[in-house]
Design a protein around this motif. Sequence first.
Motif, PDB file in Angstrom:
ATOM      1  N   TYR A 101       0.907  -1.360  -0.015  1.00 34.32           N
ATOM      2  CA  TYR A 101       0.040  -0.276  -0.047  1.00 34.32           C
ATOM      3  C   TYR A 101       0.606   1.044  -0.329  1.00 34.32           C
ATOM      4  CZ  TYR A 101      -3.332   3.463   1.327  1.00 34.32           C
ATOM      5  OH  TYR A 101      -4.465   4.118   1.651  1.00 34.32           O
ATOM      6  N   MET A 102       1.951   1.200   0.461  1.00 32.37           N
ATOM      7  CA  MET A 102       2.985   2.697   0.769  1.00 32.37           C
ATOM      8  C   MET A 102       4.009   2.822  -0.224  1.00 32.37           C
ATOM      9  SD  MET A 102       1.309   3.752   3.613  1.00 32.37           S
ATOM     10  CE  MET A 102       3.178   5.126   3.364  1.00 32.37           C
ATOM     11  N   SER A 103       3.475   1.347  -1.368  1.00 30.92           N
ATOM     12  CA  SER A 103       4.830   1.833  -3.124  1.00 30.92           C
ATOM     13  C   SER A 103       4.341   2.556  -3.425  1.00 30.92           C
ATOM     14  CB  SER A 103       4.788  -0.004  -3.092  1.00 30.92           C
ATOM     15  OG  SER A 103       3.490   0.040  -3.721  1.00 30.92           O
ATOM     16  N   GLU A 104       4.976   3.252  -4.368  1.00 31.94           N
ATOM     17  CA  GLU A 104       4.697   3.402  -5.930  1.00 31.94           C
ATOM     18  C   GLU A 104       3.449   3.525  -5.935  1.00 31.94           C
ATOM     19  OE1 GLU A 104       7.792   1.243  -6.860  1.00 31.94           O
ATOM     20  OE2 GLU A 104       7.428   2.311  -5.381  1.00 31.94           O
ATOM     21  N   ARG A 105       3.318   2.391  -6.545  1.00 36.31           N
ATOM     22  CA  ARG A 105       2.215   1.231  -6.985  1.00 36.31           C
ATOM     23  C   ARG A 105       0.965   1.829  -6.693  1.00 36.31           C
ATOM     24  NH1 ARG A 105       6.757  -2.222  -7.587  1.00 36.31           N
ATOM     25  NH2 ARG A 105       5.768  -2.971  -5.803  1.00 36.31           N
ATOM     26  N   ASN A 106       0.382   2.885  -5.579  1.00 39.54           N
ATOM     27  CA  ASN A 106      -0.496   2.929  -5.056  1.00 39.54           C
ATOM     28  C   ASN A 106      -1.424   4.328  -6.330  1.00 39.54           C
ATOM     29  OD1 ASN A 106      -2.709   4.222  -3.889  1.00 39.54           O
ATOM     30  ND2 ASN A 106      -1.530   3.278  -1.697  1.00 39.54           N
ATOM     31  N   VAL A 107      -2.337   3.979  -6.880  1.00 44.80           N
ATOM     32  CA  VAL A 107      -2.686   5.265  -7.131  1.00 44.80           C
ATOM     33  C   VAL A 107      -3.526   6.193  -6.592  1.00 44.80           C
ATOM     34  CG1 VAL A 107      -4.780   5.473  -9.250  1.00 44.80           C
ATOM     35  CG2 VAL A 107      -3.713   3.340  -9.282  1.00 44.80           C
ATOM     36  N   GLY A 108      -4.017   6.752  -5.944  1.00 39.71           N
ATOM     37  CA  GLY A 108      -4.299   7.530  -4.638  1.00 39.71           C
ATOM     38  C   GLY A 108      -3.077   8.143  -4.305  1.00 39.71           C
ATOM     39  N   HIS A 109      -2.438   7.172  -2.715  1.00 42.16           N
ATOM     40  CA  HIS A 109      -1.234   7.800  -2.962  1.00 42.16           C
ATOM     41  C   HIS A 109       0.226   7.322  -3.296  1.00 42.16           C
ATOM     42  CE1 HIS A 109      -3.466  10.569   0.431  1.00 42.16           C
ATOM     43  NE2 HIS A 109      -4.422   9.127   0.451  1.00 42.16           N
ATOM     44  N   PRO A 110       0.935   7.393  -4.189  1.00 42.48           N
ATOM     45  CA  PRO A 110       1.516   7.087  -4.601  1.00 42.48           C
ATOM     46  C   PRO A 110       3.112   7.354  -3.217  1.00 42.48           C
ATOM     47  CG  PRO A 110       0.809   8.104  -6.056  1.00 42.48           C
ATOM     48  CD  PRO A 110       0.604   8.134  -5.129  1.00 42.48           C
ATOM     49  N   GLY A 111       3.284   6.196  -3.112  1.00 45.50           N
ATOM     50  CA  GLY A 111       4.175   6.191  -1.734  1.00 45.50           C
ATOM     51  C   GLY A 111       5.697   6.015  -2.250  1.00 45.50           C
ATOM     52  N   GLY A 112       6.537   5.775  -1.237  1.00 42.11           N
ATOM     53  CA  GLY A 112       7.554   4.504  -1.753  1.00 42.11           C
ATOM     54  C   GLY A 112       8.549   5.614  -0.947  1.00 42.11           C
ATOM     55  N   LYS A 113       9.773   6.657  -1.683  1.00 46.90           N
ATOM     56  CA  LYS A 113       9.936   7.233  -0.404  1.00 46.90           C
ATOM     57  C   LYS A 113       9.734   8.296   1.143  1.00 46.90           C
ATOM     58  CE  LYS A 113      14.779   7.977  -2.371  1.00 46.90           C
ATOM     59  NZ  LYS A 113      15.446   9.256  -2.287  1.00 46.90           N
ATOM     60  N   GLY A 114      10.448   7.826   2.387  1.00 51.40           N
ATOM     61  CA  GLY A 114       9.495   8.373   3.412  1.00 51.40           C
ATOM     62  C   GLY A 114       8.965   7.458   4.171  1.00 51.40           C
ATOM     63  N   ARG A 115       8.750   6.285   3.567  1.00 50.51           N
ATOM     64  CA  ARG A 115       7.804   5.186   4.293  1.00 50.51           C
ATOM     65  C   ARG A 115       8.510   5.011   5.523  1.00 50.51           C
ATOM     66  NH1 ARG A 115       8.790   1.968  -0.205  1.00 50.51           N
ATOM     67  NH2 ARG A 115      10.419   0.085   0.209  1.00 50.51           N
ATOM     68  N   GLY A 116       9.378   5.135   5.459  1.00 47.96           N
ATOM     69  CA  GLY A 116      10.192   4.390   7.061  1.00 47.96           C
ATOM     70  C   GLY A 116       9.498   5.128   7.974  1.00 47.96           C
ATOM     71  N   LEU A 117       9.364   6.656   8.291  1.00 41.25           N
ATOM     72  CA  LEU A 117       8.399   7.443   9.352  1.00 41.25           C
ATOM     73  C   LEU A 117       6.987   7.069   9.655  1.00 41.25           C
ATOM     74  CD1 LEU A 117       8.014   9.604  10.905  1.00 41.25           C
ATOM     75  CD2 LEU A 117       7.732  10.869   9.779  1.00 41.25           C
ATOM     76  N   PHE A 118       6.519   6.294   8.642  1.00 40.24           N
ATOM     77  CA  PHE A 118       5.086   5.289   9.018  1.00 40.24           C
ATOM     78  C   PHE A 118       5.288   4.097   9.446  1.00 40.24           C
ATOM     79  CE2 PHE A 118       2.209   2.494   7.468  1.00 40.24           C
ATOM     80  CZ  PHE A 118       0.733   3.629   7.894  1.00 40.24           C
ATOM     81  N   TYR A 119       6.719   3.893   9.176  1.00 38.86           N
ATOM     82  CA  TYR A 119       6.806   2.807   9.338  1.00 38.86           C
ATOM     83  C   TYR A 119       7.428   2.238  11.248  1.00 38.86           C
ATOM     84  CZ  TYR A 119       6.918   0.008   5.312  1.00 38.86           C
ATOM     85  OH  TYR A 119       6.313  -0.545   3.506  1.00 38.86           O
ATOM     86  N   ALA A 120       8.252   3.262  11.765  1.00 44.90           N
ATOM     87  CA  ALA A 120       8.460   3.860  13.193  1.00 44.90           C
ATOM     88  C   ALA A 120       7.125   3.560  14.097  1.00 44.90           C
ATOM     89  CB  ALA A 120       9.558   4.785  12.741  1.00 44.90           C
ATOM     90  N   TRP A 121       6.047   5.244  13.016  1.00 49.63           N
ATOM     91  CA  TRP A 121       5.181   5.197  14.090  1.00 49.63           C
ATOM     92  C   TRP A 121       3.976   3.880  14.574  1.00 49.63           C
ATOM     93  CZ3 TRP A 121       5.568   8.566  17.517  1.00 49.63           C
ATOM     94  CH2 TRP A 121       6.330   9.362  16.966  1.00 49.63           C
ATOM     95  N   MET A 122       4.346   3.694  13.229  1.00 50.29           N
ATOM     96  CA  MET A 122       3.449   2.115  13.577  1.00 50.29           C
ATOM     97  C   MET A 122       4.014   0.942  14.139  1.00 50.29           C
ATOM     98  SD  MET A 122       0.216   2.215  12.136  1.00 50.29           S
ATOM     99  CE  MET A 122      -0.119   0.669  12.027  1.00 50.29           C
ATOM    100  N   THR A 123       5.208   0.658  13.971  1.00 50.50           N
ATOM    101  CA  THR A 123       5.582  -0.484  14.969  1.00 50.50           C
ATOM    102  C   THR A 123       6.196   0.234  16.573  1.00 50.50           C
ATOM    103  OG1 THR A 123       7.250  -0.948  13.041  1.00 50.50           O
ATOM    104  CG2 THR A 123       7.762  -1.771  15.424  1.00 50.50           C
TER     105      THR A 123
END
Length: 488
Positions: A101-123
């Motif tokens: 979902y957090m990858s660049e393939r997400n049509v609505g919210h293209p991710g990729g870089k920066g997802r480490g911050l999201f993972y940190a909060w979720m963990t």
Amino acid sequence: MIGLLASLAYLIPLTGGLILFKLDERKADAVMLASFISALVAQLGVAYLFLTEHHEVIHIPYITTERLGEAYGIIIDPMSVLIGTVVSLAGFIFMFYGVEYMSERNVGHPGGKGRGLFYAWMTLFEGATLGFIYSSTFLGLLIFFELMGLACWGVVSYYNTPEARRAGFKAFIIPNVGAMIGFYTAIGIGITQLHDLSLFSLAHVAPSIKPWLFIALLFAGYTKSAQFPTYSWIPDAMEAPTPASAFLHGAAMVEMGVYLVARVLQFIGDLPIWIFYFMAIMVSLTLLIPILNYPVQKDAKRLLAYSTVAEAGVMFVGLTFAALGLDVGLKAAMFQLTTHAFIKGLAFLTAGTFTYSLGTLDLRRISGLKDILPVNGFSWALALLGLAGLPPMGIAFSKAELLTDLVALKITGLAWLPIIMVLTDSVVFLWVGMKWIGRNVFGKPSVKKAPTHWIINASLIALIILTLISAILAYPLVEEITFYGVGA
């Protein structure tokens, strides 16, 4: 050994979360998944040892002082083992899905870089939730309650839009007010009167103070669980990435308010009947809010957010009966929490695929899923019907546990009020859900083709299976949940 595993279940993700603030992309993927898998393995070890070797309550005080008594410790019992397993299993599935979902393939919210911050909060969110579940003192509960709030702020405001920043601030402040009222009161009484901060000391609170202490802690639970009158933060929190929405609605933030009140009821002993009247009226007002809001929702995640308010309300109906001294209410609340985690996770992850594959959450723009995204279409229909309380989904049986054992009606006729509100909520949600299933799943396809990914489909299939079997798996531990009181 079991105490070590329980401690590792929350210490590993807490440590992993801190490391993740410095990582990104593939390294972040690896550390995040390793943290969630390790927590799950440790928690499954706790469940196995408890079911095979231990059947009694295991209380391990880690820090004790002369002035504070027990300052920090853990409790391993049917409730903590059950809910800890739910959180660790659901959390892993949500974040496995989150890698794609957090990858660049997400049509609505293209991710990729920066997802480490999201993972940190979720963990960190995962570790704080598991730490909260096992805590045996109000100091421990307060620390992990606040850590959950901080992590919730981090994930809700992650996209850093004005709406996300506002929603994150709101999601942090409202439960924090509840924490100050509830936990500071409990810790103050523990220090000045009981000289003990453990849950076991609750039974020794003076009868004149006990109801007011319970009300203070109940308010902390209400703010965490988005109950009336503090529910408004939860629809706004839909600004978070969908894996976070699934976690805070299905297995963490909202459910931990219910868990807190259930823990207090386990230990506090007899309460006056006016507590039941107060809780019955409050939960009925809470259930009225989603009933009025379901028909006007057009956004998939906001529809599910109001459903969360209602489903947490159903859990509080169980706790309302538990306030009368009926352990069936305690069992029903934890049963509902367990089955709701997987069906709500399925609903949110399916809604997330609308963003991922179609770039929209507007239910009016989604049509023909059975042709363009068949797995998603099936999971959306199953989730909406399940949330309405229809079998064979596990949540149907947890609601039945609440509605078929009506001992409370022999004590007071007011017990009818929350029961009628639960049934009304189910009927209205079923009506709205059927309308959207007809359009979203069986309507004319809105697009010719939509991208998907095997990680997305595997996550949905895993949750479909758990939605169908969760009641069977949970019931043995649910039946062991009871009050402790003075003699625990």
